[in-house]
Each structure stands twice: as C-alpha cells, then as structure tokens.
Design a protein around this motif. Sequence first.
Motif, PDB file in Angstrom:
ATOM      1  N   GLU A  82       0.844  -1.203   0.000  1.00 13.80           N
ATOM      2  CA  GLU A  82       0.000   0.000   0.000  1.00 13.80           C
ATOM      3  C   GLU A  82       0.876   1.249   0.000  1.00 13.80           C
ATOM      4  OE1 GLU A  82      -3.345   0.214   2.679  1.00 13.80           O
ATOM      5  OE2 GLU A  82      -3.336  -1.964   2.903  1.00 13.80           O
ATOM      6  N   MET A  83       1.770   1.325  -0.972  1.00 14.13           N
ATOM      7  CA  MET A  83       2.683   2.457  -1.039  1.00 14.13           C
ATOM      8  C   MET A  83       1.974   3.700  -1.553  1.00 14.13           C
ATOM      9  SD  MET A  83       6.308   0.870  -2.319  1.00 14.13           S
ATOM     10  CE  MET A  83       5.725   0.255  -3.878  1.00 14.13           C
ATOM     11  N   SER A  84       2.497   4.855  -1.160  1.00 11.73           N
ATOM     12  CA  SER A  84       1.997   6.120  -1.702  1.00 11.73           C
ATOM     13  C   SER A  84       2.434   6.219  -3.164  1.00 11.73           C
ATOM     14  CB  SER A  84       2.567   7.297  -0.905  1.00 11.73           C
ATOM     15  OG  SER A  84       3.940   7.499  -1.209  1.00 11.73           O
ATOM     16  N   ALA A  85       1.828   7.145  -3.890  1.00  8.61           N
ATOM     17  CA  ALA A  85       2.184   7.344  -5.297  1.00  8.61           C
ATOM     18  C   ALA A  85       3.661   7.700  -5.436  1.00  8.61           C
ATOM     19  CB  ALA A  85       1.312   8.427  -5.916  1.00  8.61           C
ATOM     20  N   LEU A  86       4.182   8.507  -4.516  1.00 11.71           N
ATOM     21  CA  LEU A  86       5.610   8.862  -4.586  1.00 11.71           C
ATOM     22  C   LEU A  86       6.491   7.650  -4.314  1.00 11.71           C
ATOM     23  CD1 LEU A  86       5.772  12.410  -3.043  1.00 11.71           C
ATOM     24  CD2 LEU A  86       6.883  11.696  -5.148  1.00 11.71           C
ATOM     25  N   GLN A  87       6.123   6.831  -3.349  1.00  4.26           N
ATOM     26  CA  GLN A  87       6.918   5.637  -3.074  1.00  4.26           C
ATOM     27  C   GLN A  87       6.936   4.717  -4.294  1.00  4.26           C
ATOM     28  OE1 GLN A  87       4.737   4.680   0.518  1.00  4.26           O
ATOM     29  NE2 GLN A  87       6.561   5.035   1.767  1.00  4.26           N
ATOM     30  N   GLU A  88       5.778   4.539  -4.920  1.00  2.00           N
ATOM     31  CA  GLU A  88       5.718   3.706  -6.126  1.00  2.00           C
ATOM     32  C   GLU A  88       6.570   4.298  -7.237  1.00  2.00           C
ATOM     33  OE1 GLU A  88       1.656   3.056  -7.268  1.00  2.00           O
ATOM     34  OE2 GLU A  88       1.201   1.946  -5.422  1.00  2.00           O
ATOM     35  N   ALA A  89       6.522   5.611  -7.394  1.00  2.00           N
ATOM     36  CA  ALA A  89       7.311   6.263  -8.439  1.00  2.00           C
ATOM     37  C   ALA A  89       8.810   6.147  -8.154  1.00  2.00           C
ATOM     38  CB  ALA A  89       6.910   7.729  -8.576  1.00  2.00           C
ATOM     39  N   PHE A  90       9.205   6.274  -6.904  1.00  2.00           N
ATOM     40  CA  PHE A  90      10.623   6.116  -6.567  1.00  2.00           C
ATOM     41  C   PHE A  90      11.101   4.711  -6.914  1.00  2.00           C
ATOM     42  CE2 PHE A  90      10.809  10.197  -4.744  1.00  2.00           C
ATOM     43  CZ  PHE A  90      12.101  10.467  -4.333  1.00  2.00           C
ATOM     44  N   VAL A  91      10.266   3.719  -6.687  1.00  2.00           N
ATOM     45  CA  VAL A  91      10.637   2.346  -7.036  1.00  2.00           C
ATOM     46  C   VAL A  91      10.698   2.174  -8.546  1.00  2.00           C
ATOM     47  CG1 VAL A  91       9.894  -0.079  -6.945  1.00  2.00           C
ATOM     48  CG2 VAL A  91       9.779   1.337  -4.885  1.00  2.00           C
ATOM     49  N   SER A  92       9.654   2.614  -9.243  1.00  2.00           N
ATOM     50  CA  SER A  92       9.610   2.391 -10.692  1.00  2.00           C
ATOM     51  C   SER A  92      10.665   3.196 -11.452  1.00  2.00           C
ATOM     52  CB  SER A  92       8.214   2.682 -11.250  1.00  2.00           C
ATOM     53  OG  SER A  92       7.939   4.059 -11.221  1.00  2.00           O
ATOM     54  N   GLU A  93      11.042   4.348 -10.928  1.00  2.00           N
ATOM     55  CA  GLU A  93      12.038   5.197 -11.597  1.00  2.00           C
ATOM     56  C   GLU A  93      13.432   5.043 -11.004  1.00  2.00           C
ATOM     57  OE1 GLU A  93      11.504   6.887 -14.399  1.00  2.00           O
ATOM     58  OE2 GLU A  93       9.476   6.047 -14.322  1.00  2.00           O
ATOM     59  N   ASP A  94      13.605   4.091 -10.093  1.00  2.00           N
ATOM     60  CA  ASP A  94      14.891   3.861  -9.438  1.00  2.00           C
ATOM     61  C   ASP A  94      15.411   5.160  -8.827  1.00  2.00           C
ATOM     62  OD1 ASP A  94      16.946   2.223  -8.554  1.00  2.00           O
ATOM     63  OD2 ASP A  94      18.160   2.524 -10.358  1.00  2.00           O
ATOM     64  N   GLY A  95      14.549   5.832  -8.055  1.00  2.00           N
ATOM     65  CA  GLY A  95      14.878   7.114  -7.441  1.00  2.00           C
ATOM     66  C   GLY A  95      15.672   6.971  -6.158  1.00  2.00           C
ATOM     67  N   TYR A  96      16.406   5.917  -6.047  1.00  2.00           N
ATOM     68  CA  TYR A  96      17.236   5.681  -4.865  1.00  2.00           C
ATOM     69  C   TYR A  96      18.406   4.807  -5.308  1.00  2.00           C
ATOM     70  CZ  TYR A  96      14.776   1.297  -5.240  1.00  2.00           C
ATOM     71  OH  TYR A  96      14.261   0.138  -5.738  1.00  2.00           O
ATOM     72  N   GLN A  97      19.466   4.846  -4.576  1.00  2.86           N
ATOM     73  CA  GLN A  97      20.548   3.893  -4.819  1.00  2.86           C
ATOM     74  C   GLN A  97      20.835   3.197  -3.499  1.00  2.86           C
ATOM     75  OE1 GLN A  97      23.858   5.349  -7.138  1.00  2.86           O
ATOM     76  NE2 GLN A  97      22.468   6.222  -8.651  1.00  2.86           N
ATOM     77  N   CYS A  98      21.485   3.886  -2.573  1.00  2.00           N
ATOM     78  CA  CYS A  98      21.726   3.247  -1.281  1.00  2.00           C
ATOM     79  C   CYS A  98      20.466   3.295  -0.420  1.00  2.00           C
ATOM     80  CB  CYS A  98      22.911   3.876  -0.562  1.00  2.00           C
ATOM     81  SG  CYS A  98      22.567   5.470   0.228  1.00  2.00           S
ATOM     82  N   GLY A  99      19.581   4.260  -0.683  1.00  2.00           N
ATOM     83  CA  GLY A  99      18.314   4.368   0.042  1.00  2.00           C
ATOM     84  C   GLY A  99      18.376   5.197   1.304  1.00  2.00           C
ATOM     85  N   TYR A 100      19.548   5.657   1.697  1.00  2.00           N
ATOM     86  CA  TYR A 100      19.667   6.389   2.959  1.00  2.00           C
ATOM     87  C   TYR A 100      18.855   7.680   2.958  1.00  2.00           C
ATOM     88  CZ  TYR A 100      21.793   7.782   7.343  1.00  2.00           C
ATOM     89  OH  TYR A 100      21.984   8.114   8.662  1.00  2.00           O
ATOM     90  N   CYS A 101      18.898   8.421   1.876  1.00  2.00           N
ATOM     91  CA  CYS A 101      18.196   9.703   1.805  1.00  2.00           C
ATOM     92  C   CYS A 101      16.742   9.550   1.401  1.00  2.00           C
ATOM     93  CB  CYS A 101      18.891  10.639   0.827  1.00  2.00           C
ATOM     94  SG  CYS A 101      18.656  10.176  -0.920  1.00  2.00           S
ATOM     95  N   THR A 102      16.352   8.380   0.929  1.00  2.00           N
ATOM     96  CA  THR A 102      15.033   8.183   0.317  1.00  2.00           C
ATOM     97  C   THR A 102      13.867   8.561   1.217  1.00  2.00           C
ATOM     98  OG1 THR A 102      15.988   6.472  -1.099  1.00  2.00           O
ATOM     99  CG2 THR A 102      13.601   6.551  -0.951  1.00  2.00           C
ATOM    100  N   PRO A 103      13.829   8.179   2.495  1.00  2.52           N
ATOM    101  CA  PRO A 103      12.694   8.583   3.329  1.00  2.52           C
ATOM    102  C   PRO A 103      12.537  10.107   3.413  1.00  2.52           C
ATOM    103  CG  PRO A 103      13.875   6.807   4.396  1.00  2.52           C
ATOM    104  CD  PRO A 103      14.712   7.246   3.228  1.00  2.52           C
ATOM    105  N   GLY A 104      13.640  10.808   3.586  1.00  2.00           N
ATOM    106  CA  GLY A 104      13.590  12.272   3.629  1.00  2.00           C
ATOM    107  C   GLY A 104      13.193  12.862   2.290  1.00  2.00           C
TER     108      GLY A 104
END
Length: 168
Positions: A82-104
């Motif tokens: 049940e991810m938010s639209a932004l969370q889904e977009a970050f996954v589909s667009e590979d908007g993270y690498q190490c993921g440390y900054c991703t929550p912020g």
Amino acid sequence: MRTQLSINGTDYDLDLDPRTTLLDALRHHLKLTGSKKGCDHGQCGACTVLLNGRRVNACLTLLCMHDGDEIVTIEGLGEPGEMSALQEAFVSEDGYQCGYCTPGQICSATAMLEEAAQGWPSHVTGDLDAAAELSDAEISERMSGNLCRCSAYPNIVRAIRKAAEGTT
C-alpha cells in the motif's frame, strides 16, 4: 518534559528531556527509524518529516516544541503493498541507490507537491501569477534541501514528476 503528539495517526504521550530532538525521539524512543540522521545540522534533509503538513528537518527541532502537533514520517506515508504514489514512483524510476536519503526525499517531495498545488512559488518560478510548471529546474530547486550522496537526482526528479502527473 511531557509532550503529547500524534505520529502517523497514533497518539503518544512522551516524557523526555527537553533537549531531545524530534529526530532522536522518533528513532531512539519510538523506534521509527525511517527518518535518518545524516548531518545533524539541517543541511542534508535525510531527517525530513511532515509537521502539520509542512516539511521540517527533525534534527533541528526539539520534541517539546510540538505538543499537540501531528507528525508524519515515511512509515506513515505507506507500507509494502500500500505504497503512496511517490513511493511507487521512486521504485519504478529507481529514485534511490543506497536508500539512505530516500525517506527524507519522499517526505519532502510529498510536502513539495502540496506546496506547488497551493501555488507557492520557488526561487526559479517564472510567473508568480500562474501555476508553477514542475520542470526539472522547478523540482530541483524545490528539493534543494535534500541531498543524495549517490547522485540519483535525475531519477528522483523523474519519480516526482511521475507522481505529480499521476502516472505511477
């Protein structure tokens, strides 16, 4: 010092040292570890949470200043399945690498999209009387308080645009 607040829809009554930051209360006392301690000086944005709907650096604010306030962390924006639209977009667009900054990044982008929808201009907004177009420059400027050491910026911008357009 006793502080009552709502975090991700759950009411808490905390009695902590008045010098406790919101970030330390979240991570160390409530075990909500999504918000990260990056620089501890408000310069990286890894600790960004939503405070009454506005983005703040949780490392720079004391818990006791927020009696009665509503806090939303990354844990309150969505969860697996049940991810938010932004969370889904970050996954589909590979908007993270190490993921440390991703929550912020996601908390900041959530508030940023609401600010843009309400017509708040940024430093690069060309026409203050028209709705801001979420160009790469506009998104980058509005997200400038959130750093990514892995340099996933193009993917982050693409993810934010995708969520804004509702194409997740």
